[in-house]
Design an enzyme around this catalytic site. Structure first.
Site, PDB file in Angstrom:
ATOM      1  CB  THR A  92      -0.928   0.041   1.174  1.00 14.70           C
ATOM      2  OG1 THR A  92      -1.612  -1.146   1.044  1.00 14.70           O
ATOM      3  CG2 THR A  92      -1.803   1.277   1.328  1.00 14.70           C
ATOM      4  CB  THR A 147       0.799  -3.725   6.546  1.00 18.07           C
ATOM      5  OG1 THR A 147      -0.490  -3.860   5.896  1.00 18.07           O
ATOM      6  CG2 THR A 147       1.298  -2.238   6.469  1.00 18.07           C
ATOM      7  CG  ASP A 148      -2.495  -7.532   4.306  1.00 19.80           C
ATOM      8  OD1 ASP A 148      -2.635  -6.730   4.954  1.00 19.80           O
ATOM      9  OD2 ASP A 148      -3.168  -7.555   3.055  1.00 19.80           O
TER      10      ASP A 148
HETATM   11  N1  DAS Z   1      -2.655  -5.817   0.876  1.00 19.32           N
HETATM   12  C1  DAS Z   1      -1.808  -4.986   1.520  1.00 19.32           C
HETATM   13  C2  DAS Z   1      -0.401  -5.906   1.378  1.00 19.32           C
HETATM   14  O1  DAS Z   1       0.417  -5.311   0.429  1.00 19.32           O
HETATM   15  C3  DAS Z   1      -1.936  -3.639   1.834  1.00 19.32           C
HETATM   16  C4  DAS Z   1      -1.001  -3.021   2.830  1.00 19.32           C
HETATM   17  O2  DAS Z   1       0.264  -2.829   2.740  1.00 19.32           O
HETATM   18  O3  DAS Z   1      -1.232  -2.841   3.735  1.00 19.32           O
HETATM   19  O4  DAS Z   1       0.105  -6.201   2.284  1.00 19.32           O
END
Ligand code: DAS
Length: 328
Positions: free
Chosen positions: A14, A93-94
């Site tokens: 993101t 972040t996932d």
């Molecule tokens: N879908 C997520 C990722 O790429 C979005 C994020 O970065 O928060 O992990």
């Protein structure tokens, strides 16, 4: 004083995303590449020199152990250069809690390695990426970060890779260090460390990935009140070398599961007990003696899976694996 030189390894997520002006949902990952990310952080060149490369451009749900091995090897290679003082990894972040622990166990440098990302795309009203990245670069250039293992910088907090967990699906304060808290914070460019991990990491970890391109398969089985033991047949029949059980409470397993677990550990499939609970620990219990299972202590199922696959690469001896979980 010479400015520190920080190297960004950008992987997507993101923090690199573009969406509808002002909005936080429905964005496209990977639009802003490493050069635009560096440009977006105003004022950073006053404090430090920043360079970087785009090593992947993916949403983190498309990350894999194979890709993490490539990333770790790249850090290990670049860390030998005198003109790099520290690293920042930008990513989705996932799966950040998994990549952080993995890198913490396999990068072979005391130079700071800091991971960050964003919960909101750069085009939203409340974009958190630029501040997170600015702070991550500051932490990577700070002498106090040397030798602290991989650190996660997010929403003003510095969190140990071993303990970091994603705790929210949309708010910028999306990460915490379980009940153990953060190890520092950043306020107006001032970094304050308040504790450090006592567990082995980076140059003191026994895991060396130099000649490894994949790791033994380890699955996670999440307990629920009605799940029968057939689920384990899938793992047995697909050459999994280890299973982490996200057990109930303190890593408990039902009678329905016990004979299958005994069969697996007899056949040298390692079984680690962790928990579906979000805090607390799974400690040594009579179950472990009887079924030759291994407690994960304070490691969550996701972290335990990372550790078990690295350990299985070295040995599947019960005593060795038990010792690894006691130590890390
Ligand atoms: N879908 C997520 C990722 O790429 C979005 C994020 O970065 O928060 O992990």
């Amino acid at each position: 004083m010479n400015k520190k030189q920080i190297y960004i390894l950008a992987t997507g997520g993101t923090i690199s995303a573009q969406g509808d002006e002002g909005k936080t949902l429905g964005y496209t990952n990977g639009v802003f590449k490493v050069k635009s990310l560096i440009k977006s952080i105003k004022g950073i060149e006053d404090v430090t020199k920043v360079n970087g490369e785009q090593i992947f451009n993916i949403a983190s749900e498309d990350m894999s152990i194979d890709k993490l091995l490539i990333l770790a090897k790249r850090i290990n290679e670049l860390s030998k250069l005198d003109n790099i003082d520290g690293f920042v990894i930008t990513q989705g972040t996932d799966i950040l809690e998994e990549s952080a622990f993995f890198l913490n166990l396999v990068v072979k440098t005391s130079k700071p390695v800091v991971i960050t990302g964003a919960m909101r795309p750069a085009t939203s009203n409340s974009a958190d990426g630029p501040n997170n990245l600015y702070d991550a670069i500051l932490v990577a250039s700070d002498e106090a970060s040397i030798g602290k293992g991989v650190l996660v910088v997010f929403a003003d907090y510095i969190i140990r890779a071993r303990d970091v967990q994603k705790i929210d699906t949309f708010r910028p304060q999306a990460f915490a260090g379980k009940e153990f808290g953060c190890c520092g914070y950043i306020h107006d460019n001032i970094i304050n460390f308040i504790n450090k991990s006592l567990k082995p990491h980076t140059i003191n970890s026994e895991f060396n990935i130099a000649n490894i391109n994949s790791l033994p398969k380890v699955g996670i089985v999440y307990f629920d009140v009605n799940l029968d033991s057939d689920i384990f047949d899938y793992y047995i029949n697909h050459d999994y070398k280890g299973i982490v059980i996200a057990g109930s409470g303190s890593g408990m397993i039902s009678k329905r599961w016990k004979s299958k677990i005994k069969e697996m550990t007899k056949n040298s499939i390692a079984v680690v007990r962790s928990s579906i609970a979000t805090s607390g620990s799974v400690d040594r219990d009579s179950i472990d003696r009887e079924y030759r299972t291994i407690p994960s202590y304070t490691l969550t199922p996701l972290k335990a899976r990372i550790l078990l696959s690295l350990a299985l690469e070295k040995s599947n001896s019960y005593e060795y694996l038990k010792g690894v979980f006691e130590k890390y």
